[in-house]
Design an enzyme around this catalytic site. Structure first.
Site, PDB file in Angstrom:
ATOM      1  N   LYS A 156       3.648   9.253   8.775  1.00  0.00           N
ATOM      2  CA  LYS A 156       3.433   8.686  10.105  1.00  0.00           C
ATOM      3  C   LYS A 156       4.409   9.240  11.156  1.00  0.00           C
ATOM      4  CE  LYS A 156       0.654   5.103   8.227  1.00  0.00           C
ATOM      5  NZ  LYS A 156       0.701   4.243   7.062  1.00  0.00           N
ATOM      6  N   TYR A 192       0.853  -1.193   0.000  1.00  0.00           N
ATOM      7  CA  TYR A 192       0.000   0.000   0.000  1.00  0.00           C
ATOM      8  C   TYR A 192       0.884   1.237   0.000  1.00  0.00           C
ATOM      9  CZ  TYR A 192      -3.614   3.334   1.396  1.00  0.00           C
ATOM     10  OH  TYR A 192      -4.486   4.396   1.454  1.00  0.00           O
ATOM     11  N   ASP A 219       9.232   2.757   0.094  1.00  0.00           N
ATOM     12  CA  ASP A 219       8.156   3.424   0.813  1.00  0.00           C
ATOM     13  C   ASP A 219       8.334   3.102   2.287  1.00  0.00           C
ATOM     14  OD1 ASP A 219       5.884   4.242   2.059  1.00  0.00           O
ATOM     15  OD2 ASP A 219       4.483   3.340   0.638  1.00  0.00           O
TER      16      ASP A 219
HETATM   17  C1  LIG Z   1       0.114   4.693   5.680  1.00  0.00           C
HETATM   18  C2  LIG Z   1       0.906   4.396   4.488  1.00  0.00           C
HETATM   19  C3  LIG Z   1       0.844   5.206   3.336  1.00  0.00           C
HETATM   20  C4  LIG Z   1      -0.144   6.328   3.186  1.00  0.00           C
HETATM   21  O1  LIG Z   1       0.058   7.347   4.098  1.00  0.00           O
HETATM   22  P1  LIG Z   1      -1.184   8.343   4.409  1.00  0.00           P
HETATM   23  O2  LIG Z   1      -0.571   9.335   5.357  1.00  0.00           O
HETATM   24  O3  LIG Z   1      -2.249   7.508   4.998  1.00  0.00           O
HETATM   25  O4  LIG Z   1      -1.585   8.964   3.134  1.00  0.00           O
HETATM   26  C5  LIG Z   1       1.724   4.932   2.310  1.00  0.00           C
HETATM   27  N1  LIG Z   1       2.590   3.922   2.380  1.00  0.00           N
HETATM   28  C6  LIG Z   1       2.676   3.120   3.455  1.00  0.00           C
HETATM   29  C7  LIG Z   1       3.674   2.028   3.490  1.00  0.00           C
HETATM   30  C8  LIG Z   1       1.818   3.315   4.530  1.00  0.00           C
HETATM   31  O5  LIG Z   1       1.874   2.485   5.579  1.00  0.00           O
END
Ligand SMILES: *Cc1c(COP(=O)(O)O)cnc(C)c1O
Length: 426
Positions: free
Chosen positions: A267, A144, A239
């Site tokens: 985060k 994701y 990511d």
């Molecule tokens: C949470 C998350 C996202 C998206 O971040 P948001 O602040 O919710 O837009 C992207 N990549 C990873 C790996 C994530 O855990």
């Protein structure tokens, strides 16, 4: 357990907000029942609208590495707010946070602040496309990267939970530019690169996946991707929105000793305020406007409250690297206790853990990709989730999410969680 206030609020919410929530996984659709509304949290504990107390394992899905309402963060935000909540012009804290991040992650030459992990990943692939002059990206099933169009092809997290890993509303043109491969399957990626290598701008992945449960990389997978990217002139994007500053100060890059070309964050760097960032090699980052032609902007980017919160949290992580040892020890203790209980009950399970990312899969097979993750017993998760909730433990309300241990969790909290697991599954 009385959750009447939460229920009342949810009844109001569903009339006003799609599904009653501002982000799908919060709605409890995957586990059934009515979502809990929270009014405050401190350290490892959540308190709901009916004053029930829970040990928290989502930590706002990652940011609360040192616990909720961390005093230094709260103080920093209050101080920043008194000096105005936004300027739309440069400020000292942006420079200080960039300096701190570059010091903690030596592979990054330059970084740009945005407002969410989604924005960070979306911007990173735009920059990779601008830099390479290529259109396609390669992502992995069940990973994701936020909800931007290009990523909602075989995506993880809520998209996976709700059975729409590929979302309506994404145009066929966009979908055609996103190639997907099986996570941890280097041979498949080699094949794709042999055919399409010269058209691929970027390979993006969660180096340690958290959005189809916790899935660490198989030995050689990350190394193999690095080599393929070098061979084909592809930008490798890690990511680290979830793993950044959680697994180590330098994230997965540090643990696996692999240098990505671009890295995305979110985060933890906002300590619970809306922040994302992308950064990497100077040669690539120099393509970003106003230095270069790739446009990316934000009215609230580098927001003073968010920068203050991030600075406060990251400064502590910078000064106290033993936090990571403590987090790992606590998480290992939790893993061991859970295994003892699950073995005793005779449960079929797999536990994956890396540092403070951990979760139980109900199924005894090895979980290393989307296919194996989706073979778990989804009914068992529902029983477990509600059993835990009833015993005062708040787990992710979904089957495909990692749990987040924080350094605010005490060994008593971990023991309580282990005992609750026995109660919940008996
Ligand atoms: C949470 C998350 C996202 C998206 O971040 P948001 O602040 O919710 O837009 C992207 N990549 C990873 C790996 C994530 O855990």
């Amino acid at each position: 357990m009385n959750i009447s206030e939460s229920k009342k609020l949810f009844e109001r919410a569903v009339r006003l907000i799609p599904g009653g929530v501002n982000s799908p996984v919060r709605a409890f659709k995957a586990v059934g029942g009515s979502p809990i509304f929270f009014k405050r949290a401190k350290g490892a504990y959540l308190f709901d609208e009916d004053d029930n107390k829970y040990i928290d394992y989502i930590g706002s899905w990652g940011p609360m590495l040192l616990g909720h309402a961390y005093p230094k963060v709260i103080e920093a935000v209050q101080k920043a707010a008194a000096d105005s909540t936004s300027f739309g012009a440069p400020t000292r804290r942006e420079v200080e946070l960039a300096e701190l991040i570059l010091d903690m992650v030596p592979t990054i030459d330059k970084i740009r602040m945005v407002n969410s992990g989604t924005e960070a990943c979306m911007s990173a692939i735009r920059v990779a496309r601008g830099y390479t002059g290529r259109n396609k990206i390669l992502k992995f099933e069940g990973n994701y990267h936020g909800h931007a169009d290009s990523f909602l092809i075989k995506a993880g997290s809520g998209a996976l939970t709700f059975g729409t890993p590929s979302s309506p509303g994404v145009t066929p043109g966009t979908a055609a530019d996103t190639l997907t491969a099986r996570h941890n399957d280097l041979e498949q990626v080699k094949g794709i690169c042999a055919e399409n290598g010269s058209e691929i701008a970027a390979i993006i992945l969660e180096p340690v996946t958290g959005n189809m449960g916790c899935i660490p990389p198989e030995p050689g997978f990350l190394e193999g991707l690095r080599a393929l990217c070098d061979e084909h002139g592809i930008v490798l994007i890690f990511d680290e929105v979830m793993t950044g500053f959680r697994l180590a100060r330098g994230g997965a890059q540090e643990i696996y000793e692999i240098e990505a070309d671009l890295v995305t964050y979110g985060k933890i760097i906002g300590a619970g305020l809306p922040v994302g960032a992308y950064g990497g090699k100077a040669e690539i980052m120099n393509c970003v406007s106003p230095d270069g032609p790739v446009y990316q902007a934000g009215t609230l980017s580098g927001n003073p409250l968010a920068m203050a919160a991030g600075l406060a949290l990251l400064s502590d992580l910078h000064a106290n690297p033993q936090i990571y040892t403590e987090l790992d020890e606590k998480s290992a203790y939790l893993e061991k206790g859970l295994r003892q209980v699950l073995d005793k009950i005779g449960e079929e399970y797999t536990i994956n853990r890396l540092g403070s990312m951990i979760n139980i899969f109900f199924g005894s097979h090895k979980v290393k990709d989307y296919d194996t993750a989706s073979k778990i017993d989804a009914e068992r998760i529902k029983d477990y989730f509600h059993g835990m909730l009833h015993n005062g433990v708040y787990l992710p309300p979904a089957a495909y999410e990692t749990w987040f241990v924080s350094n605010a969790h005490t060994y008593e909290d971990l023991d309580a969680t282990i005992n609750a697991t026995e109660q919940a599954l008996m």
